[in-house]
Enzyme design. Sequence first.
Site, PDB file in Angstrom:
ATOM      1  N   LYS A 262     -18.927   8.329  83.045  1.00  0.00           N
ATOM      2  CA  LYS A 262     -19.200   8.976  84.331  1.00  0.00           C
ATOM      3  C   LYS A 262     -20.620   8.611  84.754  1.00  0.00           C
ATOM      4  CE  LYS A 262     -16.155  12.878  83.251  1.00  0.00           C
ATOM      5  NZ  LYS A 262     -16.048  14.347  83.084  1.00  0.00           N
ATOM      6  N   HIS A 263     -20.924   8.826  86.016  1.00  0.00           N
ATOM      7  CA  HIS A 263     -22.242   8.454  86.518  1.00  0.00           C
ATOM      8  C   HIS A 263     -23.331   9.346  85.924  1.00  0.00           C
ATOM      9  CE1 HIS A 263     -20.771   5.494  89.302  1.00  0.00           C
ATOM     10  NE2 HIS A 263     -19.931   6.347  89.855  1.00  0.00           N
TER      11      HIS A 263
END
Length: 629
Positions: A262-263
């Site tokens: 995920k970012h």
Amino acid sequence: MGLAWPTCASAHCLCLVSALSLVLLVSCTGSSGGRQHADGISKRPSHLKMDQAVLLINNELPHETFIIYWRSDQCYQCLYQALTISDHQIEHASEEAVVDTRHPMTLQINATSGRTELCRIHYSFREFGNYSLWVKANHSTTQDVTCGIIINQNPGNSNLPIVIAFFIYVAIFIVLFLGSYILRLNAIQNWLCNRFNPVETDRLINSELGSPSRTDLCSLDAHYTSWNTVPQRLRSLDTFRGFSLIIMVFVNYGGGGYWFFKHQSWNGLTIADLVFPWFVFIMGTSIHLSLNSMLRKGNSRWKLFWKVLWRSIQLFLIGLFVINVNYCRGPLSWSDIRIMGVLQRLSLTYLVVSVLELLFTKPLPDPMPQNRTCFLLQDVVPFWPQWLIILVLEACWLCLTFLLPVPGCPTGYLGPGGIGDFGKYPNCTGGAAASIDRLVLGQDHVYQHPSSNVVYKTTVPYDPEGILGTINSVVMAFLGLQAGKILVLYKNQHKQVLVRFFTWSVFLGVVSAILTKCSTNEGFIPVNKNLWSLSYVTTLSGFAFFLLMLIYFFVDVKRVWMGGPFFYPGMNSILVYVGHEVLENYFPFKWKMEDNQSHAQHLTQNLVATSIWVLISYILYRKRIFWKI
């Protein structure tokens, strides 16, 4: 000798990937810690979610109640957050708290009387684990307190599904590589030609190369002849694009629920932060190759400009209306539609870089003349007007970022707001970048749930694909354009291409080291995907040059790899990207899971969905179906 991916092998490969991923991941890992093991791992408590563990608090302090605060190591200069309060009056009982397991954390125990700190402990919890925190007094008073954490029941290994999936894919690729190598042996080709229909044999061996017209299908030099009939399209570019796209699809589908897919919440990088800028980079490379080719064929610049403008408009509209769901806002409406996004940024970047190319670039002859002037900088100096404009654009980004006054926020603020910076600027997320978006687009038309709210508890909207960051997206694409110039200027001079790719990679790496001071948070300009900071651009461009160098070496120079399976989605990138966004919630890309808090089942679903898109792109490639806009 080239590595081909035969028709039957490729299709069976991708189906096998999906099947094995589904069966082995679920059967070997179950619910990622949700069953009884012989070594003492207990059944996962039903109230726990992924990335959580149970912490039992045992208070053995006489006549003392304390409060427990926590702070994640990922949260830079953050306020401590309250976890729970422990009451000494509850004898022989422990209170239960749920703790985050994604990153190590610091627990701070403060006495409620006087708010004095009793002790502090740093610990890394593991998913679905069961732990106990013991707070004891060494003497009859609470002046000397010790804290300790013990493991009550061993947690499961939540990363095991990734390891299993990795070895599955590696095993399949090895089998295909060996199979392709065997098929290209002269003895095997002769046997196939004698045993089977020559036309079908040729199609099998040379499936990657189309169906060339040949008089001697069973020649010993068939595969070499076929390789030479391949159009002069650099497969490394499509392979690089497809590699970025496939990781992007996997990440967008959830990445198995793992935090590193995920970012990043703010400063720093995860795997998810790599792929979009690489896609922008290779788009810039393709722009130069494409426009240079069309200009060399005599197309007018004005005609090409209208084609570029129309394509940019199409990209923007697809991003605005087709895949824009503005998460958590319900159906689209004009009052709160998100205006910017991934395709919108791509369209604006494509438009600006293409216009720069059309305004200043002169078509380079093919083949290039052998005389070399200004040898070391001939891929830079002749294009000085473009570089000048890019430097002006970057100066605008720097001035707006560090000099634009933002009401209620310090000038030049690059922080996440929320509880970051010790809670001093809770509503200043993104600084000037967010202020410009609110001013131009309106607060209701930007992304409402940025990644910063996960760790930094931000409450204001922030758009990671906003207006100001688009300037650095243009810079990133222009650096990709530079790679395209190198490929054209040094066509068929592989050593020169590789040396220049490596030189650019080192140069940009040095610039990044200076900007960041080799630190995640302490540099002049930290690496930040949300801001698309200058150091983010130089860092990812450096990686892109290096990765493209490797792919170019193996695919187009040594020809030991033909780019599969990434080559196929790279040839149909817009279709795959739009398709995976539109069909995300439909079977077979998503289905109801038995345990939606299992990394194994999420990873299986996401890998199967990603593999299906690779299979779709392969079939479309075989059918010669390409979606071009």
